[in-house]
Scaffold this motif. Structure first.
Motif, short mmCIF file in Angstrom:
data_model
loop_
_atom_site.label_atom_id
_atom_site.label_comp_id
_atom_site.label_asym_id
_atom_site.label_seq_id
_atom_site.Cartn_x
_atom_site.Cartn_y
_atom_site.Cartn_z
N VAL B 88 39.03 17.14 41.33
CA VAL B 88 38.38 18.05 40.37
C VAL B 88 39.02 19.43 40.44
N GLY B 89 39.16 19.95 41.66
CA GLY B 89 39.74 21.28 41.84
C GLY B 89 41.16 21.37 41.31
N ALA B 90 41.98 20.43 41.71
CA ALA B 90 43.40 20.49 41.34
C ALA B 90 43.60 20.29 39.84
N ALA B 153 45.97 22.84 46.75
CA ALA B 153 47.13 23.73 46.67
C ALA B 153 48.42 22.95 46.44
N PHE B 154 48.60 21.86 47.20
CA PHE B 154 49.87 21.15 47.09
C PHE B 154 49.97 20.27 45.85
N ASN B 159 50.85 19.19 38.90
CA ASN B 159 49.87 19.15 37.82
C ASN B 159 50.14 20.22 36.76
N THR B 160 50.50 21.42 37.22
CA THR B 160 50.79 22.49 36.26
C THR B 160 52.01 22.12 35.42
N VAL B 202 44.37 12.33 32.44
CA VAL B 202 44.25 11.06 33.16
C VAL B 202 45.36 10.93 34.19
N THR B 203 46.60 11.20 33.77
CA THR B 203 47.73 11.08 34.68
C THR B 203 47.57 12.01 35.88
N VAL B 204 47.24 13.26 35.62
CA VAL B 204 47.08 14.24 36.69
C VAL B 204 45.98 13.81 37.66
#
Lengths: 300, 282
Positions: B88-90, B153-154, B159-160, B202-204
């Motif tokens: 959720v966070g990432a 963090a990692f 994801n970005t 979805v992928t992330v």
């Protein structure tokens, strides 16, 4: 941004919104990645066990590391060897299989199979291979026996002659699915017309790949090479969970070595110096690989 | 060569292609088959001469003992909480950061975007020692949240990158009309942008989940309490305590491998999309 209307421009340049969107992510990065590295630099100038009293020793850790620590250089050499095998053996095989997959109709089943090891936990993979290499019940020695090669039945992970190569094999095997899929997806971005046009122009089959396909997917080749080199440098879990660098330091890798130094020998300051050098090497290698591979006159 | 010969040659190349592909497929799969096979027989049978053993009968007891003595339910729950939280966070943080750096207009956006990608270059292992000390200062050592923070963090970098790639292709007009309808930034993001990048989400989500689920070394470093540990520790536990009971150990490894395998077959398409994005944009 010319198409953005005046009203939208204020929305998209709203500083409060930009801050609200980026600061949480940046804060997490800063807290868990950037700050600890700065902290490592600080501790690398100390002699400290991780608890209790801390003494400053200047550059002593670095001097010892660079000038007198053969295990550290061994670790780097091992990473170099792994990178070499990855680039010269794993990558070509992965590329050829990707080409084969792009030629056959039903490649999905194969692609799915090749990637199965890559999605499994490193703990399972490593302990599985520790079992396969086991001299008493391992699969490998049984296969060799079945082939009538009793003389080649070895204690793969404890024999200094075979330990490193055995682990290199595991890491190559584990990473194989990634390399293959990277190449495959690169090949898939190429349209049939490009290939057909080249064939009409009269290039041979080999030339089609050396002159057309590889230059066309060069960004992918470059990415895979960078990943191969950097990930060779980053190997740790497979080593930590199998030989932990033994026998002697023959299978040591940098990340595992700094961990061992800090948590087993209580040399936290020295381990931090390894960390700092490691970050520097990782940045350098990434930059160097990028430069070396982008000198090629690729099509972009 | 006549048309006949050509067809024969093509058939032969085809056969050679398939044979080569099958050999490598076997090389990737057989070790796993061996693992599953010997988790179904008696421990002692592993020392027999055969490469594979037919279970007679299937020793389900191995799985029962692995499940029970390996504390799998407890570890499983910990993994779900820790990995679920970091997913959720990432996902949310990288979605927001990607939007700001790829769709909004400001001076430092390229610089901030590059900082976000640092997590792909900096080796995780170089943060293990400092974070061991650093997290203690904040009371985060040996807590679930203390493991979630570096997991987030990692994963931010990939994801970005992934979200930026998807967002750059979006047409401006949809956001504009939403804005003209009076939507503020939160509504714009949640109701307009997010639905357009569902495949990316979805992928992330899946990639972050898999990376956290399989992660070992940070969990090994930042967690000390047995009752907080994640699923890979079930395997470690067996390697130590039951080191002679191979069949149970193999059963445990099989059980730990099941969740990612199931996810892989359910979300294959999305995982492939993630890998492809990594190759093309990485």
């Amino acid at each position: 941004m010319h198409s953005v209307s005046r009203g939208m421009r204020t929305v998209f340049t709203n500083r409060a919104a930009i801050a609200a969107l980026t600061i949480p992510a940046l804060a997490v990065m800063l807290f868990a990645i950037v700050a600890p590295i700065a902290l490592s630099v600080y501790y690398s100038f100390t002699s400290w066990s991780g608890f209790g009293k801390l003494t400053f020793v200047g550059f002593r850790n670095y001097r010892e590391l660079i000038l007198a620590d053969s295990t550290f250089w061994r670790s780097l050499a091992n990473a170099g060897l792994l990178a070499l095998v990855t680039v010269l053996v794993q990558n070509p095989i992965a590329f050829l299989l990707a080409v084969a997959l792009s030629k056959i109709g039903r490649s999905r089943l194969f692609r799915t199979i090749y990637f199965v090891p890559a999605i499994l936990p490193v703990v399972v993979i490593t302990k599985l291979w520790v079992g396969i290499f086991n001299p008493n019940y391992g699969l490998l020695n049984k296969v060799l026996q079945g082939l009538g090669l009793r003389g080649f039945q070895l204690a793969w992970l404890s024999d200094p002659a075979t330990a490193l190569w055995s682990l290199i094999f595991v890491m190559i095997w584990y990473g194989f699915g990634w390399a293959l899929l990277f190449y495959y997806s690169g090949l898939m971005t190429m349209s049939r017309e490009v290939e057909e046009a080249a064939i009409i122009d009269g290039v041979s089959r080999l030339q089609l790949y050396t002159r057309v396909v590889i230059p066309y997917i060069f960004p992918v080749v470059q990415a895979v090479l960078i990943i191969a080199v950097v990930s060779s440098l980053k190997q740790m879990e497979v080593i930590y969970l199998s030989t932990n660098g033994a026998p002697g330091d023959t299978t040591q890798f940098v990340a595992n070595y700094l961990y061992l130094k800090a948590f087993s020998y209580g040399e936290y300051g020295y381990g931090s110096a390894i960390s700092v050098v490691f970050v520097a090497v990782a940045l350098l290698v990434t930059a160097a690989t990028r430069r070396m591979t982008s000198r090629d006159p690729g099509v972009d | 060569m006549g048309a006949h010969g050509k067809a024969a040659l093509r058939r032969m190349t085809g056969a050679a292609l398939y044979t080569g592909l099958a050999v490598f497929a076997l090389l990737q799969l057989f070790p796993l088959l061996w693992l599953v096979d010997f988790s179904l027989v008696r421990s002692g049978e592993l020392f027999g001469p055969r490469i594979l053993e037919i279970p007679h009968p299937v020793q389900w007891i191995n799985f029962f003992r692995a499940w029970h003595d390996g504390h799998i339910p407890q570890y499983f729950l910990n993994s779900v909480i820790i990995v679920g939280g970091s997913v959720v966070g990432a996902t949310v943080l990288s979605f927001c950061a990607a939007y700001a750096t790829s769709r909004m207009v400001w001076k430092l956006r390229v610089a901030v975007y590059n900082v976000m990608l640092l997590g792909m270059i900096i080796p995780i292992h170089t943060t293990l020692l400092p974070n061991f000390v650093w997290f203690r200062l904040f009371g985060l050592y040996d807590t679930r949240i203390g493991l979630m923070i570096p997991y987030v963090a990692f994963n931010l970098a990939f994801n970005t990158l992934m979200f930026s790639g998807v967002m750059r292709g979006l047409p401006r007009s949809i956001e504009e009309s939403a804005y003209l309808d009076g939507a503020g930034m939160p509504v714009l993001l949640a109701m307009v942008v997010a639905p357009m990048v569902v495949p990316g989400i979805v992928t992330v989500t899946i990639m972050t989940f898999l990376s956290g689920w399989n992660e070992f070394i940070m969990a090994n470093t930042f967690l000390a309490t047995e009752s907080l540990r994640t699923l890979p520790f079930a395997v470690i536990r067996f390697a130590g305590e039951y080191s002679s009971d191979y069949a149970v150990q193999f059963a445990c490894m099989t059980l730990v491998a099941v969740p990612p395998i199931v996810l892989y077959f359910l979300f294959n398409r999305w995982i492939m999309a993630g890998v492809t994005a990594g190759a093309v944009k990485g």
